[in-house]
Write a protein that holds these residues in place. Structure first.
Motif, PDB file in Angstrom:
ATOM      1  N   PHE A 162     -46.954  13.534  50.811  1.00  0.00           N
ATOM      2  CA  PHE A 162     -45.700  13.126  51.453  1.00  0.00           C
ATOM      3  C   PHE A 162     -44.975  14.272  52.145  1.00  0.00           C
ATOM      4  CE2 PHE A 162     -46.322  10.020  47.987  1.00  0.00           C
ATOM      5  CZ  PHE A 162     -46.475   8.885  48.782  1.00  0.00           C
ATOM      6  N   ASN A 164     -42.811  16.600  51.401  1.00  0.00           N
ATOM      7  CA  ASN A 164     -41.342  16.557  51.257  1.00  0.00           C
ATOM      8  C   ASN A 164     -40.787  17.804  50.591  1.00  0.00           C
ATOM      9  OD1 ASN A 164     -42.209  16.157  48.614  1.00  0.00           O
ATOM     10  ND2 ASN A 164     -40.619  14.643  48.152  1.00  0.00           N
ATOM     11  N   ALA A 200     -38.979   8.064  43.400  1.00  0.00           N
ATOM     12  CA  ALA A 200     -39.500   7.467  44.630  1.00  0.00           C
ATOM     13  C   ALA A 200     -40.856   8.059  44.991  1.00  0.00           C
ATOM     14  CB  ALA A 200     -38.512   7.684  45.774  1.00  0.00           C
ATOM     15  N   PHE A 201     -40.995   9.367  44.837  1.00  0.00           N
ATOM     16  CA  PHE A 201     -42.262  10.052  45.097  1.00  0.00           C
ATOM     17  C   PHE A 201     -43.371   9.439  44.246  1.00  0.00           C
ATOM     18  CE2 PHE A 201     -45.345  13.403  44.131  1.00  0.00           C
ATOM     19  CZ  PHE A 201     -45.563  14.001  45.356  1.00  0.00           C
ATOM     20  N   ARG A 203     -43.356   6.465  42.576  1.00  0.00           N
ATOM     21  CA  ARG A 203     -43.580   5.032  42.832  1.00  0.00           C
ATOM     22  C   ARG A 203     -44.339   4.821  44.150  1.00  0.00           C
ATOM     23  NH1 ARG A 203     -41.592   1.814  39.197  1.00  0.00           N
ATOM     24  NH2 ARG A 203     -39.859   2.479  37.873  1.00  0.00           N
ATOM     25  N   ASN A 204     -44.106   5.651  45.133  1.00  0.00           N
ATOM     26  CA  ASN A 204     -44.854   5.539  46.386  1.00  0.00           C
ATOM     27  C   ASN A 204     -46.332   5.793  46.159  1.00  0.00           C
ATOM     28  OD1 ASN A 204     -42.676   4.883  47.998  1.00  0.00           O
ATOM     29  ND2 ASN A 204     -42.209   7.003  48.529  1.00  0.00           N
ATOM     30  N   LEU A 207     -47.740   2.657  44.621  1.00  0.00           N
ATOM     31  CA  LEU A 207     -47.959   1.620  45.616  1.00  0.00           C
ATOM     32  C   LEU A 207     -49.230   1.884  46.428  1.00  0.00           C
ATOM     33  CD1 LEU A 207     -44.303   1.077  46.905  1.00  0.00           C
ATOM     34  CD2 LEU A 207     -45.676  -0.513  45.537  1.00  0.00           C
ATOM     35  N   GLU A 208     -49.466   3.151  46.740  1.00  0.00           N
ATOM     36  CA  GLU A 208     -50.679   3.494  47.487  1.00  0.00           C
ATOM     37  C   GLU A 208     -51.940   3.180  46.684  1.00  0.00           C
ATOM     38  OE1 GLU A 208     -50.883   7.485  48.797  1.00  0.00           O
ATOM     39  OE2 GLU A 208     -49.527   7.192  50.486  1.00  0.00           O
TER      40      GLU A 208
END
Length: 210
Positions: A162, A164, A200-201, A203-204, A207-208
């Motif tokens: 990501f 970030n 969020a990092f 959970r993303n 999801l992937e």
């Protein structure tokens, strides 16, 4: 020497030199960090109590594995504990300690801007260590340390996904400055933001994987 051995093993745990699931002999780890077997043995016992390694009878130690589900549990626990520790530090830190936090804030922010993940992890560990110290709550500090180690390793594994580093470096810098200011309301807000980014990092990534 035990503390030094522990730090050196932790650093290699985070940066995957001690890969998840790998099995090591005590003598090999002592050679790796350049410290005698007795301090390394005691450091490994401490790491085993934190679930960073598993001691295998007559086989050495196995480095703990990692999963997204486990990391979500780590983030959930960190969220609660870090808010307590951050607020206590904001209230109780001495002036010299507050200035140190301001210095560390500048350092972790710069590492984030420069995309320096090793520098970021170094300053992240130091900030978390001293905030727990400045909070004068050794029990929370003891509980948080392995959670930070797990989180650092998880971030190191996945940070390129990501990209970030700038965001997380700035978020930790803002939290450090809020604690240094003594503003409890701002500290709570910044602590929540740091936890939200971490969740969020994670959970993303989940999801992937679905």
């Amino acid at each position: 020497m035990v503390d030094i051995a522990h730090r050196e093993l932790e650093r290699r745990f985070v940066t995957l030199e001690l890969a998840p699931g790998s099995i090591w002999k005590e003598s090999d780890l002592a050679e790796l960090v350049g410290i005698g077997r007795t301090p390394v043995r005691e450091a490994l016992q401490r790491m085993a109590s934190d679930q960073l390694v598993t001691v295998l009878k007559r086989a050495g130690v196995m480095i703990s594995t990692t999963s997204i589900q486990d990391q979500l549990c780590v983030v959930e626990t960190r969220r609660a504990l870090e808010e307590i520790v951050s607020i206590r530090a904001a209230r109780s830190a001495l002036e010299g300690e507050r200035q140190y936090l301001r210095d560390m804030a500048a350092s972790i922010e710069a590492a984030g801007h420069e995309g320096d993940v090793f520098g970021y992890l170094q300053f992240h560990f130091e900030i978390k260590r001293v905030v727990a110290q400045f909070a004068r709550n050794p029990y929370a500090a003891r509980a948080l340390r392995p959670l930070h180690t797990f989180s650092q390793r998880f971030y190191f594994i996945h940070h390129r996904r990501f990209n970030n580093l700038d965001e997380v470096g700035s978020a930790h810098a803002e939290l450090s400055r809020a604690i240094a200011s003594g503003n409890v309301t701002l500290t709570k807000k910044c602590s929540t933001r740091v936890s939200d980014i971490a969740e969020a990092f994670t959970r993303n990534l989940l999801l992937e994987a679905l």
